[in-house]
Motif scaffolding. Structure first.
Motif, PDB file in Angstrom:
ATOM      1  N   CYS A   1      -2.061  -4.898  -6.027  1.00 45.41           N
ATOM      2  CA  CYS A   1      -2.319  -3.600  -6.650  1.00 45.41           C
ATOM      3  C   CYS A   1      -0.997  -3.040  -7.171  1.00 45.41           C
ATOM      4  CB  CYS A   1      -2.943  -2.642  -5.639  1.00 45.41           C
ATOM      5  SG  CYS A   1      -1.921  -2.417  -4.177  1.00 45.41           S
TER       6      CYS A   1
ATOM      7  N   CYS B   1      -4.984  -2.805   0.785  1.00 45.18           N
ATOM      8  CA  CYS B   1      -3.704  -2.111   0.648  1.00 45.18           C
ATOM      9  C   CYS B   1      -3.795  -0.816   1.463  1.00 45.18           C
ATOM     10  CB  CYS B   1      -3.420  -1.793  -0.812  1.00 45.18           C
ATOM     11  SG  CYS B   1      -2.081  -0.607  -1.019  1.00 45.18           S
TER      12      CYS B   1
ATOM     13  N   CYS C   1       0.582  -0.407  -6.233  1.00 48.38           N
ATOM     14  CA  CYS C   1       1.446   0.145  -5.179  1.00 48.38           C
ATOM     15  C   CYS C   1       2.516  -0.848  -4.769  1.00 48.38           C
ATOM     16  CB  CYS C   1       0.663   0.469  -3.919  1.00 48.38           C
ATOM     17  SG  CYS C   1      -0.888   1.260  -4.168  1.00 48.38           S
TER      18      CYS C   1
ATOM     19  N   ASN D   1      -2.242   1.754   1.210  1.00 45.42           N
ATOM     20  CA  ASN D   1      -1.945   2.901   0.361  1.00 45.42           C
ATOM     21  C   ASN D   1      -3.136   3.307  -0.514  1.00 45.42           C
ATOM     22  OD1 ASN D   1      -0.122   4.868  -0.512  1.00 45.42           O
ATOM     23  ND2 ASN D   1       0.333   3.677  -2.350  1.00 45.42           N
ATOM     24  N   CYS D   2      -3.693   2.336  -1.293  1.00 50.01           N
ATOM     25  CA  CYS D   2      -4.760   2.688  -2.234  1.00 50.01           C
ATOM     26  C   CYS D   2      -6.109   2.093  -1.849  1.00 50.01           C
ATOM     27  CB  CYS D   2      -4.383   2.254  -3.646  1.00 50.01           C
ATOM     28  SG  CYS D   2      -4.423   0.465  -3.866  1.00 50.01           S
TER      29      CYS D   2
HETATM   30 ZN    ZN Z   1      -2.307  -0.332  -3.303  1.00 47.40          ZN
END
Ligand code: ZN
Ligand code: ZN
Length: 181
Positions: free
Chosen positions: A149, A137, A151, A139-140
């Motif tokens: 996840c 991901c 997100c 983002n995370c």
């Molecule tokens: Zn994520």
């Protein structure tokens, strides 16, 4: 991977010897088991080693960054040049070719460096653990191969509301009474 070829250097051009390869070679920082067979042929200049070797190296997936075993097939074909005459023990001049492989003064042909070089060329620049690797991901950093996840939910919600707005706007257009444009 070290083969004594003193007998074969004394043999006539064209003589063949098969050699079973089964050993550990350090490839890209990890010890890898290399197996297969090479055919050694006496040439007018030295010994030609030709064969197919199999090994597996540990690489990092370029998408999800996990380690996985990547199988390699190495089609080896290299000529090795003696540095010392097997009969007279005199030093021999090497051919002009750059980076050619040599047979040392004890008449030992070492396949290690050849395997090392062939293996490095065979490893892909961007290995992928499997065709449909979902990656991380952005983002995370969660490995998406292990499931989604949080997100993902957070990011889809605003998108849905944008879409809802669009649908509503279209709806208004469609439902406009005729003749008002
Ligand atoms: Zn994520
Ligand atoms: Zn992956």
């Amino acid at each position: 991977m070290r083969i004594n070829v003193s007998q074969q250097l004394k043999a006539s051009v064209g003589s063949i010897r098969n050699y079973q390869v089964n050993g550990i070679v350090d490839i890209a920082g990890s010890d890898s088991l290399v197996q297969g067979e090479v055919r050694l042929m006496r040439t007018d200049r030295g010994i030609l080693a030709k064969g197919i070797l199999y090994t597996e190296v540990e690489v990092t997936c370029s998408r999800c960054l996990s380690l996985f075993g990547y199988p390699l097939t190495l089609n080896i074909e290299e000529e090795y040049f003696p540095t010392t005459d097997v009969v007279s023990s005199a030093s021999l001049p090497l051919p002009e070719e750059l980076g050619c492989f040599t047979i040392d003064e004890h008449h030992v042909l070492d396949l290690t460096e050849t395997i090392h070089q062939y293996a490095l060329l065979a490893i892909p620049m961007k290995p992928i653990c499997h065709e449909d690797c979902a990656g991380l991901c952005p983002n995370c950093g969660h490995n998406l191969n292990q499931g989604p996840c949080d997100c993902l939910l957070q990011r889809t919600e605003p998108r849905w509301s944008e879409l809802t707005k669009l649908v509503l706007a279209n709806d208004t257009l469609v439902n406009k009474p005729k003749g008002t444009e």
